[in-house]
Design an enzyme around this catalytic site. Structure first.
Site, PDB file in Angstrom:
ATOM      1  N   ASP A 144     -17.957 131.737 -12.848  1.00 39.50           N
ATOM      2  CA  ASP A 144     -18.301 131.251 -11.505  1.00 39.50           C
ATOM      3  C   ASP A 144     -17.161 131.441 -10.509  1.00 39.50           C
ATOM      4  OD1 ASP A 144     -20.737 130.227 -12.648  1.00 39.50           O
ATOM      5  OD2 ASP A 144     -19.533 128.603 -13.466  1.00 39.50           O
ATOM      6  N   GLY A 151     -16.848 133.797  -8.359  1.00 37.82           N
ATOM      7  CA  GLY A 151     -17.278 134.430  -7.103  1.00 37.82           C
ATOM      8  C   GLY A 151     -17.160 135.945  -7.184  1.00 37.82           C
ATOM      9  N   LYS A 152     -17.539 136.483  -8.346  1.00 32.72           N
ATOM     10  CA  LYS A 152     -17.439 137.942  -8.541  1.00 32.72           C
ATOM     11  C   LYS A 152     -18.316 138.701  -7.547  1.00 32.72           C
ATOM     12  CE  LYS A 152     -18.350 137.024 -12.999  1.00 32.72           C
ATOM     13  NZ  LYS A 152     -17.861 135.677 -13.344  1.00 32.72           N
ATOM     14  N   GLY A 203     -25.348 133.707 -13.172  1.00 35.07           N
ATOM     15  CA  GLY A 203     -26.083 133.301 -11.969  1.00 35.07           C
ATOM     16  C   GLY A 203     -25.287 133.691 -10.753  1.00 35.07           C
ATOM     17  N   HIS A 204     -25.882 134.485  -9.880  1.00 36.65           N
ATOM     18  CA  HIS A 204     -25.173 134.805  -8.643  1.00 36.65           C
ATOM     19  C   HIS A 204     -26.140 134.802  -7.480  1.00 36.65           C
ATOM     20  CE1 HIS A 204     -25.491 138.310 -11.383  1.00 36.65           C
ATOM     21  NE2 HIS A 204     -26.369 138.654 -10.476  1.00 36.65           N
ATOM     22  N   GLN A 261     -19.980 136.091 -16.900  1.00 41.89           N
ATOM     23  CA  GLN A 261     -19.119 135.074 -17.514  1.00 41.89           C
ATOM     24  C   GLN A 261     -17.646 135.435 -17.251  1.00 41.89           C
ATOM     25  OE1 GLN A 261     -21.813 136.315 -19.870  1.00 41.89           O
ATOM     26  NE2 GLN A 261     -22.932 134.960 -18.519  1.00 41.89           N
ATOM     27  N   THR A 276     -27.761 126.313 -14.260  1.00 39.66           N
ATOM     28  CA  THR A 276     -28.279 125.068 -14.832  1.00 39.66           C
ATOM     29  C   THR A 276     -28.216 123.896 -13.858  1.00 39.66           C
ATOM     30  OG1 THR A 276     -26.077 124.636 -15.690  1.00 39.66           O
ATOM     31  CG2 THR A 276     -27.622 125.721 -17.186  1.00 39.66           C
ATOM     32  N   ARG A 324     -25.750 122.108 -13.353  1.00 40.12           N
ATOM     33  CA  ARG A 324     -24.806 121.089 -13.836  1.00 40.12           C
ATOM     34  C   ARG A 324     -23.571 121.045 -12.925  1.00 40.12           C
ATOM     35  NH1 ARG A 324     -23.922 123.060 -19.959  1.00 40.12           N
ATOM     36  NH2 ARG A 324     -24.118 125.075 -18.937  1.00 40.12           N
ATOM     37  N   PRO A 325     -23.006 119.828 -12.713  1.00 34.39           N
ATOM     38  CA  PRO A 325     -21.761 119.783 -11.932  1.00 34.39           C
ATOM     39  C   PRO A 325     -20.670 120.529 -12.684  1.00 34.39           C
ATOM     40  CG  PRO A 325     -22.461 117.569 -12.604  1.00 34.39           C
ATOM     41  CD  PRO A 325     -23.443 118.522 -13.181  1.00 34.39           C
ATOM     42  N   ARG A 326     -19.868 121.293 -11.949  1.00 32.54           N
ATOM     43  CA  ARG A 326     -18.750 121.997 -12.608  1.00 32.54           C
ATOM     44  C   ARG A 326     -17.546 121.086 -12.646  1.00 32.54           C
ATOM     45  NH1 ARG A 326     -19.814 127.023  -8.750  1.00 32.54           N
ATOM     46  NH2 ARG A 326     -21.593 127.936  -9.830  1.00 32.54           N
ATOM     47  N   LYS A 363     -12.127 131.039  -2.622  1.00 29.20           N
ATOM     48  CA  LYS A 363     -12.192 129.617  -2.281  1.00 29.20           C
ATOM     49  C   LYS A 363     -10.840 128.988  -1.941  1.00 29.20           C
ATOM     50  CE  LYS A 363     -16.559 128.235  -4.071  1.00 29.20           C
ATOM     51  NZ  LYS A 363     -17.320 127.274  -4.792  1.00 29.20           N
ATOM     52  N   ASP A 420      -9.952 128.302   0.942  1.00 31.12           N
ATOM     53  CA  ASP A 420     -10.274 127.346   2.015  1.00 31.12           C
ATOM     54  C   ASP A 420     -10.571 125.942   1.484  1.00 31.12           C
ATOM     55  OD1 ASP A 420     -12.499 128.996   1.005  1.00 31.12           O
ATOM     56  OD2 ASP A 420     -13.737 127.564   2.107  1.00 31.12           O
ATOM     57  N   GLY A 425     -14.197 131.731   2.511  1.00 27.37           N
ATOM     58  CA  GLY A 425     -15.493 131.140   2.858  1.00 27.37           C
ATOM     59  C   GLY A 425     -16.608 131.920   2.185  1.00 27.37           C
TER      60      GLY A 425
HETATM   61  P1  IMP Z   1     -24.168 130.447 -23.455  1.00 25.30           P
HETATM   62  O1  IMP Z   1     -23.563 131.662 -22.860  1.00 25.30           O
HETATM   63  O2  IMP Z   1     -25.466 130.054 -22.813  1.00 25.30           O
HETATM   64  O3  IMP Z   1     -24.275 130.541 -24.955  1.00 25.30           O
HETATM   65  O4  IMP Z   1     -23.189 129.210 -23.167  1.00 25.30           O
HETATM   66  C1  IMP Z   1     -21.891 129.120 -23.759  1.00 25.30           C
HETATM   67  C2  IMP Z   1     -20.872 128.560 -22.768  1.00 25.30           C
HETATM   68  O5  IMP Z   1     -20.621 129.503 -21.736  1.00 25.30           O
HETATM   69  C3  IMP Z   1     -21.326 127.284 -22.059  1.00 25.30           C
HETATM   70  O6  IMP Z   1     -20.186 126.459 -21.860  1.00 25.30           O
HETATM   71  C4  IMP Z   1     -21.838 127.774 -20.723  1.00 25.30           C
HETATM   72  O7  IMP Z   1     -21.768 126.775 -19.716  1.00 25.30           O
HETATM   73  C5  IMP Z   1     -20.861 128.915 -20.456  1.00 25.30           C
HETATM   74  N1  IMP Z   1     -21.405 129.951 -19.583  1.00 25.30           N
HETATM   75  C6  IMP Z   1     -22.289 130.914 -19.918  1.00 25.30           C
HETATM   76  N2  IMP Z   1     -22.551 131.712 -18.868  1.00 25.30           N
HETATM   77  C7  IMP Z   1     -21.799 131.260 -17.857  1.00 25.30           C
HETATM   78  C8  IMP Z   1     -21.606 131.705 -16.502  1.00 25.30           C
HETATM   79  O8  IMP Z   1     -22.176 132.703 -16.030  1.00 25.30           O
HETATM   80  N3  IMP Z   1     -20.733 130.969 -15.750  1.00 25.30           N
HETATM   81  C9  IMP Z   1     -20.066 129.896 -16.267  1.00 25.30           C
HETATM   82  N4  IMP Z   1     -20.202 129.453 -17.517  1.00 25.30           N
HETATM   83  C10 IMP Z   1     -21.070 130.137 -18.308  1.00 25.30           C
END
Ligand code: IMP
Length: 423
Positions: A13, A15-16, A40-41, A219, A296, A298-300, A326, A328, A410
């Site tokens: 995450d 910011g690629k 996710g982007h 990732q 997901t 979820r809070p980071r 980030k 800023d 930004g």
């Molecule tokens: P999995 O890749 O779904 O098996 O998850 C394994 C771990 O990698 C977990 O902690 C996920 O939150 C993390 N993870 C997988 N993909 C991403 C991503 O694109 N960004 C941030 N964390 C990720």
């Protein structure tokens, strides 16, 4: 022309998409080489924002062909949905190809992801539950089903029957449905089948013609199955090797490896990270930086920049250019800390320990920088940044041992300070 790799230098995450945005319009091909729809982007088409999980963000390029490489694990249902979304939004889709060697995520992989997490109980990984790990398990167990197997329905069905027999032995308390797999297949196959090709000769031809190939990582380094904080990692190699293994591009074609890092650290899912903040500053960074997972929700978890990890990423990947995102978000924080080493059992170390137990007990040793109060989001030149922000970036650059070519201030695609052209 040459190959440019963009990868994450932290826990994901970073910011690629920013770097890819700058490079994709010049690229002849955009390739994804590992992971799946755990990524996710956020992308913008015709002024409208939406999130892609499987297709690379470079798919929006006006001229580049888009390849999902052999190293990716593909959920065809998700692929179909993303292609349809692009169509609805008026985006191009006739340039999307999938390697026949890429492995297929099937409904039972997603179920097994949940079962395995439950089995682990307190020690769960916190996966995205997209079936990524179980699909790679089948790949490396040499029992996987590949995109090429989808081309013929009868052949696919016979392979699925064998796979379900194997799963029934491994998970006797669970019933996996052949009907579910086949009904999903019937819904996606007409969209997907024409796009399944042997991508290798196509990519090799592009290399011979000296085209610009953009290899888009998913990732990040610290989630790497080999080099990351095992077992709290993903099931692929988001480090530079996968850009080659997962695409068929050879290392001599690569001109630059661009590593993306936030000005601080975030992490989603379980597993320790030594600079994690459990105080108001952590919540402040989370709020200002809008640090919530795009896959997901979820809070980071947030923490200070970890130079031990960033230096490790630079060495592992041969990062030629760093992009800091980030910056800023740190405006208004009076003291900014950077982890410069760890203390492990009373000894100072400057490497990432392999054992999770050691990594968990490693304590961050910090250097403190004076912060700045100014809003820097409209600044486009390095020299115009507050001196304390400049000092922070120059110190990070020196410690990292690789130049910071760009600083993002930004979310907008133009909110960047370019210090050196990426191409
Ligand atoms: P999995 O890749 O779904 O098996 O998850 C394994 C771990 O990698 C977990 O902690 C996920 O939150 C993390 N993870 C997988 N993909 C991403 C991503 O694109 N960004 C941030 N964390 C990720």
């Amino acid at each position: 022309m040459a190959g440019y790799v963009v990868l994450g230098a932290q826990w994901g995450d970073e910011g690629k998409g920013k770097a890819i945005d700058l490079l994709a319009d010049r690229a002849d091909a955009v390739v994804r080489s590992q992971g799946g729809n755990n990524a996710g982007h956020t992308v913008v088409v015709n002024g409208e924002k939406f999130i892609l999980h499987l297709l690379p963000s470079g798919v929006l390029s006006e001229k580049a062909d888009c390849f999902i490489g052999n190293g990716v694990v593909v959920d065809p249902k998700v692929l179909k949905k993303e292609i349809e979304t692009l169509k609805v939004k008026g985006g191009r889709t006739n340039h999307i190809y999938i390697s026949d060697r890429a492995h297929v995520i099937l409904p039972y992989h997603i179920e097994i992801d949940g079962i395995l997490e439950e089995e682990k109980g307190e020690n769960k990984i916190g996966t995205t539950k997209r079936g990524i790990g179980p699909c790679y398990m089948d790949k490396y167990g040499r029992i996987g089903i590949r995109m090429g197997d989808l081309k013929d329905r009868a052949h696919f069905e016979s392979k699925i029957k064998l796979a379900l027999n194997e799963k029934a032995l491994r998970f006797p308390n669970h019933k996996f449905s052949l009907e579910l797999v086949m009904s999903e297949y019937d819904a996606y196959i007409s969209e997907i089948k024409p796009r399944i090709i042997d991508t290798i000769p196509v990519i090799h031809k592009l290399m011979r013609e000296d085209k610009l190939i953009l290899l888009e990582g998913a990732q990040a380094t610290m989630l790497d199955i080999d080099f990351g904080t095992y077992p709290y990692v993903t099931s692929s190699n988001p480090t530079v090797g996968s850009a080659m293994c997962g695409s068929g591009v050879n290392p001599f074609f690569i001109k630059k490896v661009i590593g993306v890092s936030k000005a601080y650290v975030t992490r989603v899912g379980e597993g320790s990270f030594p600079t994690e903040l459990f105080n108001e500053t952590g919540s402040h960074i989370q709020n200002i930086g809008r640090e919530f997972g795009s896959t997901t929700g979820r809070p980071r978890r947030c923490g200070w920049l970890d130079m031990v990890a960033l230096k490790y990423a630079v060495s592992l990947n041969g990062i030629t250019d760093i992009i800091i995102t980030k910056l800023d978000v740190l405006s208004g924080i009076s003291e900014i800390k950077v982890c410069v080493a760890y203390e492990l059992n009373g000894v100072q170390i400057d490497y990432v320990p392999a054992l999770m137990e050691e990594f968990t007990s490693a304590k961050a040793i910090y250097q403190t920088f004076t912060g700045w109060n100014e809003d820097i989001s409209q600044i486009r030149e390095f020299d115009k940044l507050p001196v304390n922000a400049q000092n922070y970036m120059l110190a990070v650059e020196k410690m990292a041992g690789s130049k910071i070519s760009m600083i993002s201030v930004g979310p907008d695609r133009h909110q960047n300070i370019m210090r050196e052209a990426l191409i």
